[in-house]
Design an enzyme around this catalytic site. Structure first.
Site, PDB file in Angstrom:
ATOM      1  N   ARG A  22       0.846  -1.187   0.000  1.00 22.71           N
ATOM      2  CA  ARG A  22       0.000   0.000   0.000  1.00 22.71           C
ATOM      3  C   ARG A  22       0.886   1.243   0.000  1.00 22.71           C
ATOM      4  O   ARG A  22       1.738   1.384   0.876  1.00 22.71           O
ATOM      5  CB  ARG A  22      -0.862  -0.013   1.269  1.00 22.71           C
ATOM      6  N   ASP A 281     -14.630  -5.104   2.825  1.00 22.35           N
ATOM      7  CA  ASP A 281     -14.402  -6.203   3.778  1.00 22.35           C
ATOM      8  C   ASP A 281     -14.672  -5.809   5.227  1.00 22.35           C
ATOM      9  O   ASP A 281     -14.728  -6.668   6.094  1.00 22.35           O
ATOM     10  CB  ASP A 281     -12.999  -6.821   3.610  1.00 22.35           C
ATOM     11  N   GLU A 363     -11.920  -9.197  13.798  1.00 24.25           N
ATOM     12  CA  GLU A 363     -10.902  -8.279  14.292  1.00 24.25           C
ATOM     13  C   GLU A 363     -11.598  -7.048  14.854  1.00 24.25           C
ATOM     14  O   GLU A 363     -12.688  -6.671  14.392  1.00 24.25           O
ATOM     15  CB  GLU A 363      -9.977  -7.835  13.163  1.00 24.25           C
ATOM     16  N   GLU A 364     -10.911  -6.392  15.792  1.00 23.67           N
ATOM     17  CA  GLU A 364     -11.471  -5.177  16.392  1.00 23.67           C
ATOM     18  C   GLU A 364     -11.625  -4.052  15.375  1.00 23.67           C
ATOM     19  O   GLU A 364     -12.363  -3.099  15.600  1.00 23.67           O
ATOM     20  CB  GLU A 364     -10.611  -4.699  17.564  1.00 23.67           C
ATOM     21  N   SER A 365     -10.885  -4.139  14.271  1.00 26.76           N
ATOM     22  CA  SER A 365     -10.850  -3.068  13.269  1.00 26.76           C
ATOM     23  C   SER A 365     -12.025  -3.162  12.302  1.00 26.76           C
ATOM     24  O   SER A 365     -11.862  -2.953  11.109  1.00 26.76           O
ATOM     25  CB  SER A 365      -9.534  -3.126  12.509  1.00 26.76           C
ATOM     26  N   LYS A 376     -12.383 -11.164   5.349  1.00 27.54           N
ATOM     27  CA  LYS A 376     -13.453 -10.551   6.115  1.00 27.54           C
ATOM     28  C   LYS A 376     -14.463 -10.002   5.127  1.00 27.54           C
ATOM     29  O   LYS A 376     -14.113  -9.714   3.990  1.00 27.54           O
ATOM     30  CB  LYS A 376     -12.926  -9.485   7.070  1.00 27.54           C
ATOM     31  N   ARG A 496      -0.980   2.257  17.172  1.00 25.25           N
ATOM     32  CA  ARG A 496      -2.326   1.916  17.626  1.00 25.25           C
ATOM     33  C   ARG A 496      -2.244   1.456  19.085  1.00 25.25           C
ATOM     34  O   ARG A 496      -1.404   0.634  19.428  1.00 25.25           O
ATOM     35  CB  ARG A 496      -2.909   0.784  16.785  1.00 25.25           C
TER      36      ARG A 496
HETATM   37  C1  VG1 Z   1      -5.428  -2.715   9.816  1.00 25.99           C
HETATM   38  C2  VG1 Z   1      -6.229  -3.391  10.907  1.00 25.99           C
HETATM   39  C3  VG1 Z   1      -6.226  -4.894  10.695  1.00 25.99           C
HETATM   40  C4  VG1 Z   1      -6.764  -5.211   9.295  1.00 25.99           C
HETATM   41  C5  VG1 Z   1      -5.954  -4.458   8.260  1.00 25.99           C
HETATM   42  C6  VG1 Z   1      -6.491  -4.632   6.862  1.00 25.99           C
HETATM   43  O1  VG1 Z   1      -4.087  -3.138   9.881  1.00 25.99           O
HETATM   44  O2  VG1 Z   1      -5.723  -3.060  12.182  1.00 25.99           O
HETATM   45  O3  VG1 Z   1      -7.007  -5.489  11.697  1.00 25.99           O
HETATM   46  O4  VG1 Z   1      -6.685  -6.586   9.041  1.00 25.99           O
HETATM   47  O5  VG1 Z   1      -5.964  -3.054   8.544  1.00 25.99           O
HETATM   48  O6  VG1 Z   1      -7.802  -4.210   6.793  1.00 25.99           O
HETATM   49  P1  VG1 Z   1      -2.933  -2.282  10.594  1.00 25.99           P
HETATM   50  O7  VG1 Z   1      -1.667  -3.076  10.402  1.00 25.99           O
HETATM   51  O8  VG1 Z   1      -2.929  -0.947   9.931  1.00 25.99           O
HETATM   52  O9  VG1 Z   1      -3.312  -2.154  12.027  1.00 25.99           O
HETATM   53  V1  VG1 Z   1      -8.387  -3.686   5.338  1.00 25.99           V
HETATM   54  O10 VG1 Z   1     -10.035  -3.328   5.436  1.00 25.99           O
HETATM   55  O11 VG1 Z   1      -7.308  -2.467   5.082  1.00 25.99           O
HETATM   56  O12 VG1 Z   1      -8.162  -4.923   4.360  1.00 25.99           O
HETATM   57 CO    CO Z   2     -10.828  -3.184   3.702  1.00 22.45          CO
END
Ligand code: VG1
Ligand code: CO
Length: 543
Positions: A22, A281, A363-365, A376, A496
């Site tokens: 990304r 997702d 996941e909490e996110s 997801k 975080r």
């Molecule tokens: C974040 C979330 C994680 C999730 C990831 C991808 O990652 O915390 O739980 O799986 O995004 O989600 P990070 O490393 O930034 O904490 V998504 O909707 O971007 O596919």
């Molecule tokens: Co996503």
């Protein structure tokens, strides 16, 4: 149509994070940048030649250009058949569904998920394997290694294909099929849920708002909720996918889905509200005047799973990412099923789902999903909630009160400190890592530390090991603080900090989460020296 081999040199930093590579659009627009990474993937996927490959993305700026590039490269690399969503569109869960249904070798998904889009926004690319799930670390490590050694990529000299017309065509020796991005997915959803019960719920006057945030789920939600389930027109808002998501963060949380939150907490609020993210997702669940934390959502769905046809025989097991609250653990304990704790990122659920050890995870996110795909799935979670509400005949608030009355309530919150200098973030984590071993038994902010460690994970199915997956401090009263650095941010580092506080059955269940968590949040900031290391006195996003 001439296959050509183009010389190239490596780019630094093509290391996939939590969910693919990304970067800012500007980075991806550099000549050869995307090509290098795609060729690195293709060089590492066994059996690519002669196979079927799925390609699609969330429709953000640069999506169409990237799809054309990947199609040419796939043809030049011997892919036999490419399956592409019309307009280059496929939500992440729909791509997972199509990979599985078509027996593909995998899929290339273009998305930076919840990150903003547009020429000055972000872009992303991830590879999903033949099971439909995100490439495991063994693969993403191989992509990265390859990207550092790459000397050439293969492509075709050919005009762009028409991606807006359904049907088959050819590109060099490769067959290309442009499919309706919604059809396979909608059919899968209909096979999982009691659609008649949900239809009846809507027919009875139940009102819902689904905020697609101008991202990929608009067409999916409109087809499924409004056309197939009979929800009134207008149930889906912001339903037209835009290349820049209307200038917003397509991130379904209390900070970014303002319009939806206002509706659900305003006068004449509907019964139910939900939103999804850039690539479809994630999900956020709201009731009238109530927000359901994603950790609670997972627990409630686990507790009520047998009301849904797909799970009428019960759950085999559940899993959650480490920072996700332990609300679901309490449900699993009561049900007598296993509950696994994995590192952050959906890729860690794949082996457990494939092995049949779990069939629900989250996941909490704002990520929830099951064994129907290997991602997801935002809209799936919304349909699961609708099915449970229809079967139970309760409002969201009543269901939550019942849940907390049975299992106790776990207050949950997360603070994000974005775009902090990488060195400051690394120093903070290194210092905290050094402090952890001496913490057990000490009293911090009136709470006794039960255990403090750095999370590492051994996959119980394939034995693979993942180190340094977050720092955690658990207290004797059941509360917990977790710290980790994001693997999806694109500028500097994002810290975080996650908090949870447990109130047992009969405890204080009526507090606002931020109020209930304030002492823990203050303690977390102090313990890590957040202001000292970063100069920040408050988080950028609190959810
Ligand atoms: C974040 C979330 C994680 C999730 C990831 C991808 O990652 O915390 O739980 O799986 O995004 O989600 P990070 O490393 O930034 O904490 V998504 O909707 O971007 O596919
Ligand atoms: Co996503």
């Amino acid at each position: 149509m001439v296959p050509v081999t183009c010389p190239t040199t490596p780019f630094d930093g093509q290391k996939p994070g939590t969910s693919g590579l990304r970067k800012a659009v500007k980075v991806f627009e550099q000549p050869r940048y995307l090509e290098n990474f795609v060729q690195s993937i293709f060089d590492c996927v066994d059996g690519l030649s002669g196979a079927t490959l799925v390609i699609g993305g969330d429709g953000r700026y640069h999506n169409r250009t990237a799809v054309q590039t990947i199609l040419r490269m796939a043809a030049a690399n011997g892919v036999a058949r490419a399956v592409v969503g019309r307009g280059g569109i496929l939500s992440t869960p729909a791509a997972s569904c199509v990979i599985r249904k078509r027996g593909a070798i995998g899929g290339v998904i273009l998305s930076a998920s919840h990150n903003p889009g547009g020429p000055d926004g972000d872009f992303g690319i991830k590879f999903n394997a033949a099971n439909g799930g995100p490439a495991p670390e063994s693969m993403t490590d191989a992509f990265f290694a390859r990207s550092k050694a790459i000397t050439e990529y293969r492509t075709l000299e050919s005009p762009d294909l028409d991606l807006d017309r359904l049907g088959g065509t050819a590109l060099g020796g490769m067959a290309v099929e442009v499919i309706d991005p919604v059809a396979d997915y909608a059919e899968l959803m209909e096979s999982l849920f009691d659609m008649a019960a949900i239809r009846k719920l809507f027919a009875s006057g139940f009102r819902m708002v689904f905020d697609a945030m101008h991202a990929v789920t608009g067409p999916y939600a409109t087809e499924i909720l409004e056309r197939r389930l009979g929800a009134p027109a207008g149930t889906v808002i912001n339903g037209t996918p835009l290349e820049d998501f209307g200038g917003h963060h397509p991130d379904p949380n209390l900070a970014h889905a303002e319009e939806l939150v206002e509706r659900l907490f305003g006068p004449d609020a509907p019964d139910f509200g939900a939103a999804s993210d850039g690539d479809g997702d994630r999900n956020m669940i709201l009731g009238r005047n109530v927000f359901v934390s994603p950790s609670d959502s997972l627990a409630v769905l686990a507790a009520n799973a047998t009301h849904v046809p797909a799970f009428k025989g019960g759950l085999a097991g559940v899993a959650r990412s480490m920072p996700t609250s332990r609300a679901v653990d309490r449900v699993a304990a009561k049900l007598g099923i296993s509950c696994y704790e994995t590192p952050t990122g959906w890729k860690f659920f794949g082996t457990l789902l494939d092995a049949g050890r779990i069939n629900l995870c989250g996941e909490e996110s704002f990520g929830t999903g099951a064994d129907h795909v290997r991602e997801k799935d935002g809209l799936w979670a919304v349909l699961m909630w609708l099915n449970v509400l229809a079967a139970r005949g309760l409002s969201v608030a009543e269901l939550m009160a019942e849940h907390w009355g049975t299992y106790g309530r776990t207050y949950y919150g997360r603070h994000d400190y974005e775009a902090i200098p990488q060195e400051a973030a690394d120093a903070l984590i290194a210092e905290l890592r050094g402090t952890l071993p001496g913490l057990a038994g000490t009293v911090l902010g009136g709470r006794t530390v039960a255990a403090a460690d750095e999370f590492a994970y051994t996959d119980p199915v394939d034995g693979s090991r993942s180190e340094r997956q977050g720092l955690r401090v658990g207290f004797e009263d059941g509360s917990r603080i977790v710290y980790r650095l994001s693997g999806t941010g694109t500028s500097g580092a994002t810290l975080r900090v996650y908090f949870e506080r447990y109130e047992p059955v009969g405890g204080e269940h009526g507090l606002d989460a931020p109020v209930a968590l304030k002492p823990l949040a203050d303690l977390a900031a102090e313990l890590a020296g957040i202001e000292r290391h970063t100069g920040r006195t408050k988080p950028d996003v609190a959810t």
